[in-house]
Design a protein around this motif. Structure first.
Motif, PDB file in Angstrom:
ATOM      1  N   LYS A   1       0.853  -1.195   0.000  1.00  0.00           N
ATOM      2  CA  LYS A   1       0.000   0.000   0.000  1.00  0.00           C
ATOM      3  C   LYS A   1       0.885   1.240   0.000  1.00  0.00           C
ATOM      4  CE  LYS A   1      -0.597   0.334   5.032  1.00  0.00           C
ATOM      5  NZ  LYS A   1      -1.466   0.302   6.204  1.00  0.00           N
ATOM      6  N   ASN A   2       0.264   2.390  -0.148  1.00  0.00           N
ATOM      7  CA  ASN A   2       0.979   3.681  -0.168  1.00  0.00           C
ATOM      8  C   ASN A   2       2.124   3.689  -1.190  1.00  0.00           C
ATOM      9  OD1 ASN A   2      -0.663   4.615   1.856  1.00  0.00           O
ATOM     10  ND2 ASN A   2       0.768   4.054   3.505  1.00  0.00           N
ATOM     11  N   ILE A   3       1.815   3.333  -2.395  1.00  0.00           N
ATOM     12  CA  ILE A   3       2.859   3.279  -3.426  1.00  0.00           C
ATOM     13  C   ILE A   3       3.129   4.687  -3.961  1.00  0.00           C
ATOM     14  CG2 ILE A   3       3.468   2.323  -5.697  1.00  0.00           C
ATOM     15  CD1 ILE A   3       1.471   0.010  -5.001  1.00  0.00           C
ATOM     16  N   LYS A   4       4.399   5.123  -3.828  1.00  0.00           N
ATOM     17  CA  LYS A   4       4.786   6.453  -4.330  1.00  0.00           C
ATOM     18  C   LYS A   4       5.886   6.285  -5.363  1.00  0.00           C
ATOM     19  CE  LYS A   4       4.423   7.684   0.244  1.00  0.00           C
ATOM     20  NZ  LYS A   4       5.284   7.166   1.162  1.00  0.00           N
ATOM     21  N   THR A   5       5.751   7.017  -6.467  1.00  0.00           N
ATOM     22  CA  THR A   5       6.729   6.865  -7.551  1.00  0.00           C
ATOM     23  C   THR A   5       7.467   8.174  -7.771  1.00  0.00           C
ATOM     24  OG1 THR A   5       5.303   5.245  -8.604  1.00  0.00           O
ATOM     25  CG2 THR A   5       6.959   6.247  -9.987  1.00  0.00           C
ATOM     26  N   GLU A   6       8.790   8.103  -7.704  1.00  0.00           N
ATOM     27  CA  GLU A   6       9.615   9.296  -7.934  1.00  0.00           C
ATOM     28  C   GLU A   6      10.455   9.069  -9.189  1.00  0.00           C
ATOM     29  OE1 GLU A   6      13.442  11.523  -5.857  1.00  0.00           O
ATOM     30  OE2 GLU A   6      12.434   9.909  -4.775  1.00  0.00           O
ATOM     31  N   LEU A   7      10.311   9.982 -10.149  1.00  0.00           N
ATOM     32  CA  LEU A   7      11.055   9.853 -11.402  1.00  0.00           C
ATOM     33  C   LEU A   7      12.518  10.245 -11.186  1.00  0.00           C
ATOM     34  CD1 LEU A   7      10.798   9.361 -14.512  1.00  0.00           C
ATOM     35  CD2 LEU A   7      10.452  11.838 -14.707  1.00  0.00           C
ATOM     36  N   LEU A   8      13.431   9.307 -11.447  1.00  0.00           N
ATOM     37  CA  LEU A   8      14.859   9.603 -11.285  1.00  0.00           C
ATOM     38  C   LEU A   8      15.500   9.989 -12.613  1.00  0.00           C
ATOM     39  CD1 LEU A   8      16.012   6.707  -8.888  1.00  0.00           C
ATOM     40  CD2 LEU A   8      15.245   9.017  -8.283  1.00  0.00           C
TER      41      LEU A   8
ATOM     42  N   ASN B   1      15.703   9.945 -19.541  1.00  0.00           N
ATOM     43  CA  ASN B   1      16.527  10.360 -20.667  1.00  0.00           C
ATOM     44  C   ASN B   1      16.229   9.560 -21.933  1.00  0.00           C
ATOM     45  OD1 ASN B   1      18.775  11.883 -21.802  1.00  0.00           O
ATOM     46  ND2 ASN B   1      19.736   9.863 -21.910  1.00  0.00           N
ATOM     47  N   TRP B   2      16.278   8.244 -21.844  1.00  0.00           N
ATOM     48  CA  TRP B   2      15.948   7.381 -23.000  1.00  0.00           C
ATOM     49  C   TRP B   2      14.775   6.501 -22.615  1.00  0.00           C
ATOM     50  CZ3 TRP B   2      17.281   7.485 -27.973  1.00  0.00           C
ATOM     51  CH2 TRP B   2      16.974   6.367 -28.757  1.00  0.00           C
ATOM     52  N   TYR B   3      15.002   5.652 -21.600  1.00  0.00           N
ATOM     53  CA  TYR B   3      13.912   4.929 -20.969  1.00  0.00           C
ATOM     54  C   TYR B   3      13.673   5.603 -19.618  1.00  0.00           C
ATOM     55  CZ  TYR B   3      15.155   1.536 -24.580  1.00  0.00           C
ATOM     56  OH  TYR B   3      15.439   0.934 -25.775  1.00  0.00           O
ATOM     57  N   THR B   4      12.890   4.955 -18.738  1.00  0.00           N
ATOM     58  CA  THR B   4      12.495   5.625 -17.501  1.00  0.00           C
ATOM     59  C   THR B   4      12.947   4.857 -16.265  1.00  0.00           C
ATOM     60  OG1 THR B   4      10.497   6.242 -18.701  1.00  0.00           O
ATOM     61  CG2 THR B   4      10.496   6.654 -16.358  1.00  0.00           C
ATOM     62  N   LEU B   5      13.592   5.582 -15.380  1.00  0.00           N
ATOM     63  CA  LEU B   5      13.987   4.978 -14.104  1.00  0.00           C
ATOM     64  C   LEU B   5      13.198   5.643 -12.978  1.00  0.00           C
ATOM     65  CD1 LEU B   5      15.877   3.063 -12.513  1.00  0.00           C
ATOM     66  CD2 LEU B   5      17.501   4.963 -12.375  1.00  0.00           C
ATOM     67  N   ASN B   6      12.421   4.834 -12.244  1.00  0.00           N
ATOM     68  CA  ASN B   6      11.622   5.348 -11.127  1.00  0.00           C
ATOM     69  C   ASN B   6      12.097   4.739  -9.814  1.00  0.00           C
ATOM     70  OD1 ASN B   6       9.429   7.039 -12.237  1.00  0.00           O
ATOM     71  ND2 ASN B   6       8.926   5.167 -13.360  1.00  0.00           N
ATOM     72  N   LYS B   7      11.994   5.529  -8.770  1.00  0.00           N
ATOM     73  CA  LYS B   7      12.183   4.975  -7.435  1.00  0.00           C
ATOM     74  C   LYS B   7      10.780   4.782  -6.853  1.00  0.00           C
ATOM     75  CE  LYS B   7      14.235   5.997  -2.951  1.00  0.00           C
ATOM     76  NZ  LYS B   7      15.078   6.940  -2.201  1.00  0.00           N
ATOM     77  N   VAL B   8      10.420   3.552  -6.552  1.00  0.00           N
ATOM     78  CA  VAL B   8       9.080   3.251  -6.046  1.00  0.00           C
ATOM     79  C   VAL B   8       9.190   2.928  -4.553  1.00  0.00           C
ATOM     80  CG1 VAL B   8       7.028   1.812  -6.302  1.00  0.00           C
ATOM     81  CG2 VAL B   8       8.413   2.351  -8.304  1.00  0.00           C
ATOM     82  N   THR B   9       8.513   3.743  -3.771  1.00  0.00           N
ATOM     83  CA  THR B   9       8.512   3.531  -2.312  1.00  0.00           C
ATOM     84  C   THR B   9       7.130   3.015  -1.918  1.00  0.00           C
ATOM     85  OG1 THR B   9      10.086   5.337  -2.101  1.00  0.00           O
ATOM     86  CG2 THR B   9       8.972   4.657  -0.088  1.00  0.00           C
ATOM     87  N   PHE B  10       7.083   2.033  -1.036  1.00  0.00           N
ATOM     88  CA  PHE B  10       5.789   1.400  -0.710  1.00  0.00           C
ATOM     89  C   PHE B  10       5.850   0.762   0.674  1.00  0.00           C
ATOM     90  CE2 PHE B  10       7.395  -2.927  -1.542  1.00  0.00           C
ATOM     91  CZ  PHE B  10       8.507  -2.648  -2.327  1.00  0.00           C
ATOM     92  N   ASP B  11       4.668   0.545   1.234  1.00  0.00           N
ATOM     93  CA  ASP B  11       4.596  -0.216   2.488  1.00  0.00           C
ATOM     94  C   ASP B  11       4.319  -1.669   2.130  1.00  0.00           C
ATOM     95  OD1 ASP B  11       4.954   2.113   3.919  1.00  0.00           O
ATOM     96  OD2 ASP B  11       2.790   2.483   4.131  1.00  0.00           O
ATOM     97  N   TYR B  12       5.058  -2.557   2.768  1.00  0.00           N
ATOM     98  CA  TYR B  12       4.954  -3.992   2.458  1.00  0.00           C
ATOM     99  C   TYR B  12       4.578  -4.751   3.727  1.00  0.00           C
ATOM    100  CZ  TYR B  12       6.385  -8.676   1.040  1.00  0.00           C
ATOM    101  OH  TYR B  12       6.399 -10.016   0.750  1.00  0.00           O
ATOM    102  N   GLN B  13       3.519  -5.545   3.639  1.00  0.00           N
ATOM    103  CA  GLN B  13       3.079  -6.288   4.832  1.00  0.00           C
ATOM    104  C   GLN B  13       3.795  -7.635   4.929  1.00  0.00           C
ATOM    105  OE1 GLN B  13      -1.117  -7.405   5.187  1.00  0.00           O
ATOM    106  NE2 GLN B  13      -0.996  -6.929   7.371  1.00  0.00           N
ATOM    107  N   ARG B  14       4.446  -7.823   6.047  1.00  0.00           N
ATOM    108  CA  ARG B  14       5.198  -9.071   6.255  1.00  0.00           C
ATOM    109  C   ARG B  14       4.274 -10.206   6.696  1.00  0.00           C
ATOM    110  NH1 ARG B  14      10.484  -6.642   9.201  1.00  0.00           N
ATOM    111  NH2 ARG B  14       9.020  -6.459  10.924  1.00  0.00           N
ATOM    112  N   GLU B  15       4.824 -11.391   6.768  1.00  0.00           N
ATOM    113  CA  GLU B  15       4.073 -12.596   7.160  1.00  0.00           C
ATOM    114  C   GLU B  15       3.375 -12.434   8.514  1.00  0.00           C
ATOM    115  OE1 GLU B  15       4.157 -16.357   5.665  1.00  0.00           O
ATOM    116  OE2 GLU B  15       3.626 -14.667   4.370  1.00  0.00           O
ATOM    117  N   ASP B  16       4.072 -11.723   9.455  1.00  0.00           N
ATOM    118  CA  ASP B  16       3.506 -11.571  10.798  1.00  0.00           C
ATOM    119  C   ASP B  16       2.464 -10.454  10.861  1.00  0.00           C
ATOM    120  OD1 ASP B  16       4.929  -9.228  10.699  1.00  0.00           O
ATOM    121  OD2 ASP B  16       6.325  -9.718  12.310  1.00  0.00           O
ATOM    122  N   GLY B  17       2.153  -9.821   9.741  1.00  0.00           N
ATOM    123  CA  GLY B  17       1.111  -8.794   9.690  1.00  0.00           C
ATOM    124  C   GLY B  17       1.633  -7.381   9.853  1.00  0.00           C
TER     125      GLY B  17
END
Ligand SMILES: Nc1nc2c(ncn2[C@@H]2O[C@H](COP(=O)(O)OP(=O)(O)O[C@H]3O[C@H](CO)[C@@H](O)[C@H](O)[C@@H]3O)[C@@H](O)[C@H]2O)c(=O)[nH]1
Ligand SMILES: [Mg+2]
Length: 197
Positions: A7-14, A17-33
């Motif tokens: 959830k809370n996926i945020k995309t920052e364009l780095l 120039n030719w193709y696209t490089l993004n830094k994607v920041t997100f919250d990830y839920q682990r096995e323990d919740g």
């Protein structure tokens, strides 16, 4: 979902120039919740298609040879790579694109291609999914010299090898390209050229 949710996926364009490089920041839920923040750089160069061109009478395949700078900067002495014909999907679907690439890179105009599988090629950092095809060519289907698009400075050399030679080049490391190895091995496993291995 067994292996976590995001959830809370945020995309920052780095870079774009030719193709696209993004830094994607997100919250990830682990096995323990519990939730943790992660970020991954995702290089988006679109999706692609690749094809093994083969001839049943001659038991041959058509490959290409071209200079690949990223390999040159990482240990490939002359920077040249022997590869199956391939290209990035620009417009149209994978099947249309690969037929166009075959004509542009090899000079053959082929009618029928068969999709055999698809694969993410570098899932930790590159978004691309690659569609894999096989297609039979005949000598009379050659309508041009190939070589790649003029405006893309591709300078592609077209190589015709027996399937046996291609397998030898793979075994000796003269072929070192992932998509090419995958298609040659698919052909070997499925006895595409009807050859006893
Ligand atoms: N000027 C410029 N050209 C670039 C750049 N990056 C790539 N190119 C060129 O853009 C052209 C794209 O040609 P295609 O035939 O459409 O793609 P491809 O490079 O053959 O890609 C295939 O192989 C890749 C590597 O295995 C695959 O990843 C891809 O899916 C596809 O199958 C190539 O000549 C490539 O060198 C860049 O930063 N600048
Ligand atoms: Mg290409």
């Amino acid at each position: 979902m067994k292996y976590g949710k995001v959830k809370n996926i945020k995309t920052e364009l780095l870079s774009d120039n030719w193709y696209t490089l993004n830094k994607v920041t997100f919250d990830y839920q682990r096995e323990d919740g519990s939730w943790e923040e992660q970020s991954r750089e995702c290089y988006d160069r679109g999706n692609g298609a690749a094809i093994l061109l083969y001839n049943l009478d001659k038991k041959t395949v058509i490959l290409t040879r071209q200079f690949r700078m990223p390999t040159y900067v990482n240990g490939n002495e002359d920077g040249f790579m022997v590869e199956v014909c391939a290209g990035i999907l620009e417009k149209g679907n994978a099947e249309e694109t690969i037929k166009m690439e075959v004509e542009e890179e090899t000079g053959y105009q082929i009618d029928n291609v068969v999709k055999v599988f698809e694969s993410y090629m570098s899932p930790g950092s590159v978004t691309e999914i690659l569609h894999f095809f096989i297609g039979e060519y005949q000598p009379n289907m050659k309508i041009g010299t190939g070589g790649g698009a003029e405006d893309e400075t591709e300078n592609i050399e077209v190589i015709e090898l027996t399937f046996r030679e291609a397998l030898d080049w793979m075994a000796t490391g003269k072929i070192k390209d992932g998509k090419t190895i995958m298609l040659l091995q698919w052909a070997q496993i499925n006895n595409l050229l009807n050859q006893k291995i």
